[in-house]
Scaffold this active site. Structure first.
Site, PDB file in Angstrom:
ATOM      1  N   HIS A 132      -5.529  15.822  51.852  1.00  0.00           N
ATOM      2  CA  HIS A 132      -6.360  17.302  52.338  1.00  0.00           C
ATOM      3  C   HIS A 132      -5.839  17.681  52.957  1.00  0.00           C
ATOM      4  O   HIS A 132      -6.411  18.950  52.113  1.00  0.00           O
ATOM      5  CB  HIS A 132      -6.981  15.924  53.965  1.00  0.00           C
ATOM      6  CG  HIS A 132      -8.189  17.243  54.260  1.00  0.00           C
ATOM      7  ND1 HIS A 132      -9.185  17.228  53.912  1.00  0.00           N
ATOM      8  CD2 HIS A 132      -7.781  17.833  55.632  1.00  0.00           C
ATOM      9  CE1 HIS A 132     -10.361  17.944  54.819  1.00  0.00           C
ATOM     10  NE2 HIS A 132      -8.963  18.438  55.653  1.00  0.00           N
TER      11      HIS A 132
ATOM     12  N   ASN B 132      -8.558  15.607  58.108  1.00  0.00           N
ATOM     13  CA  ASN B 132      -8.425  15.661  59.948  1.00  0.00           C
ATOM     14  C   ASN B 132      -9.619  15.758  60.283  1.00  0.00           C
ATOM     15  O   ASN B 132     -10.192  15.442  61.606  1.00  0.00           O
ATOM     16  CB  ASN B 132      -8.008  17.176  59.900  1.00  0.00           C
ATOM     17  CG  ASN B 132      -8.945  18.362  59.386  1.00  0.00           C
ATOM     18  OD1 ASN B 132      -9.333  18.137  58.563  1.00  0.00           O
ATOM     19  ND2 ASN B 132      -9.441  19.505  60.590  1.00  0.00           N
ATOM     20  N   HIS B 133     -10.909  15.352  59.715  1.00  0.00           N
ATOM     21  CA  HIS B 133     -12.291  15.528  60.755  1.00  0.00           C
ATOM     22  C   HIS B 133     -11.962  13.989  61.274  1.00  0.00           C
ATOM     23  O   HIS B 133     -12.047  13.226  61.863  1.00  0.00           O
ATOM     24  CB  HIS B 133     -13.403  15.636  59.945  1.00  0.00           C
ATOM     25  CG  HIS B 133     -13.651  17.681  60.202  1.00  0.00           C
ATOM     26  ND1 HIS B 133     -14.184  18.073  61.158  1.00  0.00           N
ATOM     27  CD2 HIS B 133     -13.018  18.809  59.284  1.00  0.00           C
ATOM     28  CE1 HIS B 133     -13.995  19.660  61.080  1.00  0.00           C
ATOM     29  NE2 HIS B 133     -13.233  19.414  60.494  1.00  0.00           N
TER      30      HIS B 133
END
Length: 259
Positions: free
Chosen positions: A131, A22-23
């Site tokens: 993730h 997500n980052h």
């Protein structure tokens, strides 16, 4: 470093796989709420090194031009001082930095070079890596489609610096996104959606377990749902817990203790 480790792993007969989370997708989407002032200074230093490298390439007419050079104009067009103003924490709101915007937008040089080559979900043998978490809707959409469409978005597609930023695909946005889902990550195992997990694994040929990150596990690497999910986020980053390094080793079908 990771690319060096990939080469070393291949030379030793193994492999190292890198996934986007997500980052990475947040930065490419223009969401910088976790960026810090220190990160802004690093972006300024990156810009100076990139400009130096481009000048060296320009001075060598016989040197091959890499694909990232096409994005040099977008970096030069970032009209901001190297020490762009930034908040001390970067957590309160969307923190805009023109250098980050140019480098990490869809099709930006860092995005193309370091993010686009990697998948967001990967099955290796009987283990599915992701993730956040793979949900039935992701399986129905197609994991290959998710990876290929994510790569297309990261590479820029028709997106150009002069045009509005292309939004991320739907499966990368929201609480049910493949990089955001937490259905299998609750610290209290009784709150994990083990039925959905079994449905997902049962619909993917050969899949027996899922390895997820995203949700920091206070007790280190652990499993849930009778070993069908491994939660491996130990909060290693200094910004997210500064946890100790841990490794979970698997030999054949036997899980060994964390190292």
């Amino acid at each position: 470093m990771l690319e060096r480790l990939q080469r070393q792993a291949a030379a030793a007969g193994g492999a190292l796989y890198v996934l986007n989370g997500n980052h990475e997708t947040m930065n490419v989407a223009g969401n910088y709420r976790y960026a810090t002032a220190g990160a802004d200074l690093e972006m300024a230093a990156w810009k100076r090194w990139r400009q130096l490298g481009q000048r060296l390439k320009d001075s060598c007419s016989s040197c091959p031009q890499d694909t990232a050079s096409a994005a040099a104009a977008s970096i030069d067009a970032a009209s901001a001082a190297d020490t762009a103003a930034a908040s001390s924490s970067g957590r309160g709101a969307r923190q805009f930095n023109p250098l980050r915007e140019a480098a990490l937008r869809p099709g930006g040089p860092i995005t193309r070079r370091f993010f686009a080559p990697h998948p967001v979900v990967l099955q290796v043998g009987s283990t599915l890596f992701v993730h956040g978490g793979v949900l039935p809707s992701h399986v129905e959409y197609g994991l290959d489609n998710i990876n290929s469409e994510t790569r297309e978005w990261l590479m820029g597609g028709a997106d150009r610096p002069s045009q509005k930023r292309a939004p991320p695909p739907k499966f990368l946005r929201g609480a049910d996104a493949v990089v955001w889902a937490r259905e299998y990550s609750a610290r209290d195992e009784s709150r994990c959606d083990c039925d959905t997990l079994q449905q997902v694994l049962g619909s993917l040929p050969g899949a027996k377990r899922m390895v997820v990150g995203h949700t920091i596990q206070d007790r280190g690497i652990n499993s849930a749902c009778d070993g069908r999910v491994l939660r491996v986020d130990v909060g290693l980053s200094k910004g997210c817990g500064n946890g100790d390094v841990q490794v979970r080793e698997q030999q054949h079908q036997h899980m060994l203790s964390s190292l």
